[in-house]
Write a protein that holds these residues in place. Structure first.
Motif, short mmCIF file in Angstrom:
data_model
loop_
_atom_site.label_atom_id
_atom_site.label_comp_id
_atom_site.label_asym_id
_atom_site.label_seq_id
_atom_site.Cartn_x
_atom_site.Cartn_y
_atom_site.Cartn_z
N ILE A 2 3.07 19.80 36.33
CA ILE A 2 3.59 19.99 34.98
C ILE A 2 2.42 20.04 34.00
CG2 ILE A 2 5.07 19.02 33.17
CD1 ILE A 2 6.55 17.49 35.44
N ASP A 3 2.34 21.12 33.25
CA ASP A 3 1.31 21.25 32.23
C ASP A 3 1.55 20.20 31.15
OD1 ASP A 3 0.37 22.63 29.47
OD2 ASP A 3 -0.86 23.37 31.15
N ASP A 4 0.48 19.63 30.61
CA ASP A 4 0.58 18.59 29.59
C ASP A 4 1.39 19.02 28.37
OD1 ASP A 4 -0.86 16.82 31.14
OD2 ASP A 4 -2.78 17.22 30.13
N SER A 5 1.35 20.29 28.03
CA SER A 5 2.07 20.76 26.84
C SER A 5 3.58 20.57 26.98
CB SER A 5 1.75 22.23 26.56
OG SER A 5 2.24 23.06 27.60
N LEU A 6 4.09 20.54 28.19
CA LEU A 6 5.53 20.35 28.40
C LEU A 6 5.95 18.89 28.22
CD1 LEU A 6 6.23 22.64 31.48
CD2 LEU A 6 6.85 23.06 29.10
N LEU A 7 5.00 17.98 28.27
CA LEU A 7 5.32 16.56 28.16
C LEU A 7 5.66 16.15 26.73
CD1 LEU A 7 2.58 15.11 30.54
CD2 LEU A 7 4.97 15.65 31.06
N GLU A 8 5.40 17.02 25.78
CA GLU A 8 5.67 16.71 24.38
C GLU A 8 7.13 16.96 23.98
OE1 GLU A 8 2.82 19.10 22.27
OE2 GLU A 8 1.16 18.24 23.41
#
Length: 104
Positions: free
Chosen positions: A55-61
């Protein structure tokens, strides 16, 4: 008559063994899927067990966006894995079935 029946039973047992071996082998066949933008990647076995998830970090937001990505990508991966699984098992079963008149 009984010889034919015994032969068919033996063939069925052999086919069952090949199906079980194929199921085990499908645990080693990997199916990869990713979102169209590559932000989420998943790898499953052909028996539909998840092996890895990236999972790319940008999706964690954004929890909602992450959930949408997971649903879409996992469903596509499960569909691919199911197709591989069913195709492989059907080929083994069809190849090993005795020729019983009237069955096919």
């Amino acid at each position: 008559m009984f010889g034919d029946l015994m032969g068919m039973m033996g063939k069925l047992q052999e086919t069952q063994k090949k199906i079980e071996e194929t199921k085990k082998r499908l645990d080693t066949v990997l199916v990869d899927e990713q979102s169209s933008d590559g932000l989420l990647k998943v790898t499953l076995t052909a028996n539909r067990a998840i092996k890895s998830l990236s999972i790319d970090d940008s999706l964690l937001e954004d929890k909602e966006q992450l959930g949408d990505y997971l649903i879409l990508v996992l469903n596509k991966a499960i569909e691919k894995a199911t197709n591989v699984n069913e195709t492989e098992l059907a080929a083994v079963a069809k190849d090993g079935m005795p020729n019983i008149p009237g069955m096919f």
